[in-house]
Design an enzyme around this catalytic site. Sequence first.
Site, mmCIF file in Angstrom:
data_model
loop_
_atom_site.group_PDB
_atom_site.id
_atom_site.type_symbol
_atom_site.label_atom_id
_atom_site.label_comp_id
_atom_site.label_asym_id
_atom_site.label_seq_id
_atom_site.Cartn_x
_atom_site.Cartn_y
_atom_site.Cartn_z
ATOM 1 N N GLU A 177 9.527 -7.223 -4.583
ATOM 2 C CA GLU A 177 9.532 -8.494 -3.836
ATOM 3 C C GLU A 177 10.345 -8.367 -2.547
ATOM 4 O OE1 GLU A 177 7.528 -10.608 -4.430
ATOM 5 O OE2 GLU A 177 7.224 -11.017 -6.542
ATOM 6 N N GLY A 178 10.299 -7.197 -1.946
ATOM 7 C CA GLY A 178 11.073 -6.924 -0.739
ATOM 8 C C GLY A 178 12.396 -6.289 -1.117
ATOM 9 N N THR A 194 1.836 -4.927 -10.259
ATOM 10 C CA THR A 194 2.240 -5.386 -11.584
ATOM 11 C C THR A 194 1.029 -5.972 -12.296
ATOM 12 O OG1 THR A 194 4.476 -5.870 -10.817
ATOM 13 C CG2 THR A 194 3.771 -6.958 -12.834
ATOM 14 N N GLU A 233 0.853 -1.189 0.000
ATOM 15 C CA GLU A 233 0.000 0.000 0.000
ATOM 16 C C GLU A 233 0.890 1.240 0.000
ATOM 17 O OE1 GLU A 233 -2.956 -0.187 3.061
ATOM 18 O OE2 GLU A 233 -3.826 -2.046 2.279
ATOM 19 N N PRO A 234 0.345 2.391 -0.382
ATOM 20 C CA PRO A 234 1.177 3.599 -0.500
ATOM 21 C C PRO A 234 1.997 3.904 0.752
ATOM 22 C CG PRO A 234 -0.972 4.002 -1.471
ATOM 23 C CD PRO A 234 -1.046 2.653 -0.811
#
Length: 390
Positions: free
Chosen positions: A361-362, A155, A124-125
Amino acid sequence: MLPSEEAVDLVRLVRRIAADELVPRAAASEAAGEFPREVFRTLGRTGLLGLPYPEEYGGGGLSYEVYLQVLEEIGSVWASVGVGVSVHALSCFGLVTRGTDEQRTRWLPDMLGGELLGAYCLSEPHAGSDPAAMTTTARLVGDEYVISGAKAWTTHGGEADFYKVMARTSESPGGRDGISCFLVPGDATGLAADRPEDKMGLTGSTTATMRFDGVRVPVERRLGGEGEGLRIALAGLDSGRLGIAAVATGLAQGALDAAVAYAQQRTTFGRRIIDHQGLGFLLADMEAAVASARATTLHAARLKDAGLPFSREASVAKLVATDHAMKVTTDAVQVLGGAGYTKDFPVERYMREAKVMQIFEGTNQIQRLVIARGLDTTDQGSVVSRPATS
């Protein structure tokens, strides 16, 4: 462990598909920022979108080790598509692992066959690396959940046919156990995508914030029980990190291939530039980086395939492969000199694409945190994570 004849044949097939179907389209699509939806249908119909999932639902039933080699081949010629395949697999993970037989039978065949393309909504933002801080809610009203909120950095946002969404079903903000997982149809009323992000790279991969304005989702589209969503999400991220590591390795390999080809043809002072020791050493370091990224990624995959813990190794693979991809693509531009800084050659695009690999992805800072915590809680005398076990 030597690869099977079937695996070798599959990787060769994918290499041909990449050369024949992807290479001719990649540069133009990236330059125009066009989302290659038909490419994913082609890959799905060829059986490449569901390789690590059960055959009974339309998957390939193959090991993660083989699947990641396929991802590397795709990533070596078109990173946007490689990332898209990885994200699609991640969006199917919750259904495969936590869905009921009825849910899997109903949705998985089209998802794995490429007719339905997936997206993954976790960030989330205000809560990128801290998913427990999410504020998107899913309120149960009768036999439906009403989802409200926003999910950033999605994505395939606005292009996907379904969204795997994590939303809060309890009233305790910040609680890890109050999050649930849902499969939301892409045409649901109240679901809309913001204007796609104007990104540095991966311009053929649409990224957008998804808005949920009272989106109604039947109870049958919840995966697992209430409150299990974050566990489902984090379990999937371990596998997703391996996917990104494989794509990053492929991207680095593509940059290395381009650099070597250029160095074999370009001459200075009467010699090919690859014959100059200084540049030859640079290429050698690039080759070592690609090889180490590949080995680290496949080691983690073998642990996963063996049913052994692999979370820390997945973070190591993602960290090593993406950091190496950034270095190798930057060095590829250097090998080509002024030509590498132009769009006449693909290496400048590869360098721009590599940067985000260190972020999604982190972030790699989060990977270091995961690795450090794993070192603090794991018996270092154990042989479970040693390469000999694979």
